[in-house]
Scaffold this motif. Structure first.
Motif, mmCIF file in Angstrom:
data_model
loop_
_atom_site.group_PDB
_atom_site.id
_atom_site.type_symbol
_atom_site.label_atom_id
_atom_site.label_comp_id
_atom_site.label_asym_id
_atom_site.label_seq_id
_atom_site.Cartn_x
_atom_site.Cartn_y
_atom_site.Cartn_z
ATOM 1 N N ARG A 180 0.871 -1.204 0.000
ATOM 2 C CA ARG A 180 0.000 0.000 0.000
ATOM 3 C C ARG A 180 0.888 1.229 0.000
ATOM 4 N N ILE A 181 1.352 1.633 -1.146
ATOM 5 C CA ILE A 181 2.255 2.777 -1.211
ATOM 6 C C ILE A 181 1.734 3.763 -2.248
ATOM 7 N N ALA A 182 2.162 5.009 -2.121
ATOM 8 C CA ALA A 182 1.735 6.066 -3.036
ATOM 9 C C ALA A 182 2.832 7.119 -3.100
ATOM 10 N N GLY A 183 2.669 8.043 -4.032
ATOM 11 C CA GLY A 183 3.663 9.105 -4.193
ATOM 12 C C GLY A 183 4.850 8.604 -5.000
ATOM 13 N N PHE A 184 6.021 8.683 -4.378
ATOM 14 C CA PHE A 184 7.227 8.080 -4.948
ATOM 15 C C PHE A 184 7.725 7.087 -3.909
ATOM 16 N N ALA A 185 7.615 5.813 -4.212
ATOM 17 C CA ALA A 185 7.962 4.828 -3.187
ATOM 18 C C ALA A 185 8.172 3.455 -3.811
ATOM 19 N N ALA A 186 8.870 2.613 -3.056
ATOM 20 C CA ALA A 186 9.078 1.232 -3.461
ATOM 21 C C ALA A 186 8.616 0.310 -2.343
ATOM 22 N N GLY A 187 8.057 -0.835 -2.708
ATOM 23 C CA GLY A 187 7.663 -1.833 -1.721
ATOM 24 C C GLY A 187 7.895 -3.220 -2.279
ATOM 25 N N GLU A 188 8.098 -4.172 -1.380
ATOM 26 C CA GLU A 188 8.366 -5.540 -1.834
ATOM 27 C C GLU A 188 7.067 -6.259 -2.147
ATOM 28 N N ILE A 189 6.976 -6.797 -3.355
ATOM 29 C CA ILE A 189 5.862 -7.668 -3.727
ATOM 30 C C ILE A 189 6.104 -9.043 -3.126
ATOM 31 N N GLY A 190 7.328 -9.466 -3.191
ATOM 32 C CA GLY A 190 7.761 -10.751 -2.646
ATOM 33 C C GLY A 190 9.280 -10.735 -2.636
ATOM 34 N N PRO A 191 9.898 -11.846 -2.261
ATOM 35 C CA PRO A 191 11.363 -11.855 -2.202
ATOM 36 C C PRO A 191 11.979 -11.493 -3.558
ATOM 37 N N GLY A 192 12.750 -10.431 -3.559
ATOM 38 C CA GLY A 192 13.453 -10.036 -4.775
ATOM 39 C C GLY A 192 12.600 -9.361 -5.832
ATOM 40 N N GLN A 193 11.322 -9.129 -5.533
ATOM 41 C CA GLN A 193 10.406 -8.547 -6.533
ATOM 42 C C GLN A 193 9.811 -7.261 -5.973
ATOM 43 N N MET A 194 9.927 -6.169 -6.743
ATOM 44 C CA MET A 194 9.569 -4.849 -6.215
ATOM 45 C C MET A 194 8.448 -4.194 -7.008
ATOM 46 N N LEU A 195 7.683 -3.404 -6.265
ATOM 47 C CA LEU A 195 6.717 -2.475 -6.847
ATOM 48 C C LEU A 195 7.261 -1.055 -6.675
ATOM 49 N N TYR A 196 7.277 -0.290 -7.765
ATOM 50 C CA TYR A 196 7.759 1.099 -7.734
ATOM 51 C C TYR A 196 6.606 2.013 -8.130
ATOM 52 N N SER A 270 16.101 -2.666 -11.231
ATOM 53 C CA SER A 270 16.702 -3.962 -10.881
ATOM 54 C C SER A 270 17.815 -3.804 -9.861
ATOM 55 N N GLY A 271 18.596 -2.734 -10.011
ATOM 56 C CA GLY A 271 19.684 -2.506 -9.069
ATOM 57 C C GLY A 271 19.167 -2.244 -7.663
ATOM 58 N N TYR A 272 18.081 -1.462 -7.591
ATOM 59 C CA TYR A 272 17.476 -1.172 -6.284
ATOM 60 C C TYR A 272 16.922 -2.467 -5.669
ATOM 61 N N ALA A 273 16.287 -3.288 -6.502
ATOM 62 C CA ALA A 273 15.741 -4.565 -6.001
ATOM 63 C C ALA A 273 16.859 -5.463 -5.477
ATOM 64 N N ASP A 274 17.973 -5.469 -6.191
ATOM 65 C CA ASP A 274 19.110 -6.288 -5.733
ATOM 66 C C ASP A 274 19.614 -5.780 -4.386
ATOM 67 N N ARG A 275 19.610 -4.438 -4.216
ATOM 68 C CA ARG A 275 20.079 -3.871 -2.959
ATOM 69 C C ARG A 275 19.134 -4.259 -1.808
ATOM 70 N N VAL A 276 17.828 -4.224 -2.090
ATOM 71 C CA VAL A 276 16.854 -4.628 -1.062
ATOM 72 C C VAL A 276 17.050 -6.103 -0.709
ATOM 73 N N SER A 277 17.228 -6.925 -1.747
ATOM 74 C CA SER A 277 17.415 -8.373 -1.503
ATOM 75 C C SER A 277 18.635 -8.644 -0.652
ATOM 76 N N ALA A 278 19.669 -7.816 -0.877
ATOM 77 C CA ALA A 278 20.913 -8.014 -0.135
ATOM 78 C C ALA A 278 20.826 -7.444 1.279
ATOM 79 N N GLY A 279 19.674 -6.811 1.586
ATOM 80 C CA GLY A 279 19.464 -6.275 2.926
ATOM 81 C C GLY A 279 20.250 -5.010 3.209
ATOM 82 N N GLU A 280 20.628 -4.295 2.135
ATOM 83 C CA GLU A 280 21.437 -3.075 2.334
ATOM 84 C C GLU A 280 20.548 -1.875 2.558
#
Ligand SMILES: [Zn+2]
Length: 280
Positions: A180-196, A270-280
């Motif tokens: 549930r995000i709005a504006g400019f934001a990213a959230g995880e759909i599932g492991p390694g998969q992002m909604l922007y 994709s780079g941002y998703a990789d960073r999230v997956s890596a827990g950075e």
């Protein structure tokens, strides 16, 4: 590299690269980022339809991404037919300077609001396959819906296929399992998969260049993650040979801030998703 303590991040998304796009026009807008070794996400139309109309505008004008000479032609123009562009972007993809994203199939108006799952599947299969042929160095991981409108059936198909999705939040309500995000934001759909989510286009010919710049600066200052969604053709609107000086002045003033020593990190989806997956 930016300092590690700088958490602000910006993602540049540009819609409507197609058969009609020249490397020169993309270079005019994004050359400074590429010279700095920074990535741009290009939402690419595999088979642009020449008679695409915009039905939310009075008079149903042709899609402004189509150059005047091609408007009204009743055929599709494959990205593969623009060999110069394919070679240029494939080199950029190999160097990590562009993420090639899938931007519909023919880019007809509201192309992905259909609930016909078979049509959606065919367009995703053929669209991704065509982009992979055009850009062998690229991996197609992110989908951007034409006109930023997409049906819940199409969204669920993208989720099942593991795509990252970049769109407006107004599409998301029918699928409560999405962030549930709005504006400019990213959230995880599932492991390694992002909604922007990107709810505003900051640099648009519908605003004055100073107003675009003001809003872009505010987005950058007010968000951990900013997503700047452009249409490269806007800087040439209406299909002038050279970019519009006032638009470029505003854009370059914004890039000055992005490229400053204390500027944000510039990432791809994709780079941002990789960073999230890596827990950075
Ligand atoms: Zn588009």
């Amino acid at each position: 590299m930016k300092p590690a303590e700088t958490m602000r991040t910006i993602i540049f998304r540009d819609d409507d690269t197609s058969y009609f796009t020249t490397p020169k026009r993309l270079e005019a807008v994004y050359g400074r980022l590429w010279e700095a070794g920074l990535p741009v996400c290009l939402a690419v139309i595999p088979e642009a339809f020449g008679d695409t109309r915009v039905y939310w505008t009075d008079g149903n004008p042709h899609d402004p991404s189509i150059p005047p000479a091609y408007r009204g032609t009743e055929r599709c123009y494959s990205i593969l037919e623009n060999a110069e562009l394919c070679a240029f972007l494939n080199d950029k993809a190999a160097a990590g300077l562009v993420e090639i994203c899938l931007h519909g199939y023919t880019h007809t108006f509201y192309e992905f609001i259909t609930h016909d799952r078979a049509v959606i599947r065919r367009k995703l299969d053929e669209g991704a396959a065509l982009l992979e042929r055009a850009f062998p160095a690229a991996r197609i991981k992110t989908f951007v819906p034409p006109y930023d409108r997409i049906s819940p059936v199409a969204l669920s198909e993208l989720v099942a296929r593991g795509f990252h999705i970049s769109t407006m939040s107004l599409n998301l309500a029918p699928l409560p399992e999405l962030p549930r995000i709005a504006g400019f934001a990213a959230g995880e759909i599932g492991p390694g998969q992002m909604l922007y989510v990107c709810d505003d286009y900051l640099f648009t010919y519908k605003r004055t260049p100073p107003e675009s710049l003001r809003l872009a600066r505010a987005a950058l200052a007010g968000n951990d993650l900013s997503i700047v969604s452009n249409h490269y053709w806007m800087f040439f609107h209406p299909w002038r040979e050279a970019p519009n000086a006032a638009d470029m002045d505003a854009w370059n003033a914004f890039l000055d801030e992005v490229l400053a020593a204390d500027g944000p990190a510039v990432m791809s989806f994709s780079g941002y998703a990789d960073r999230v997956s890596a827990g950075e």
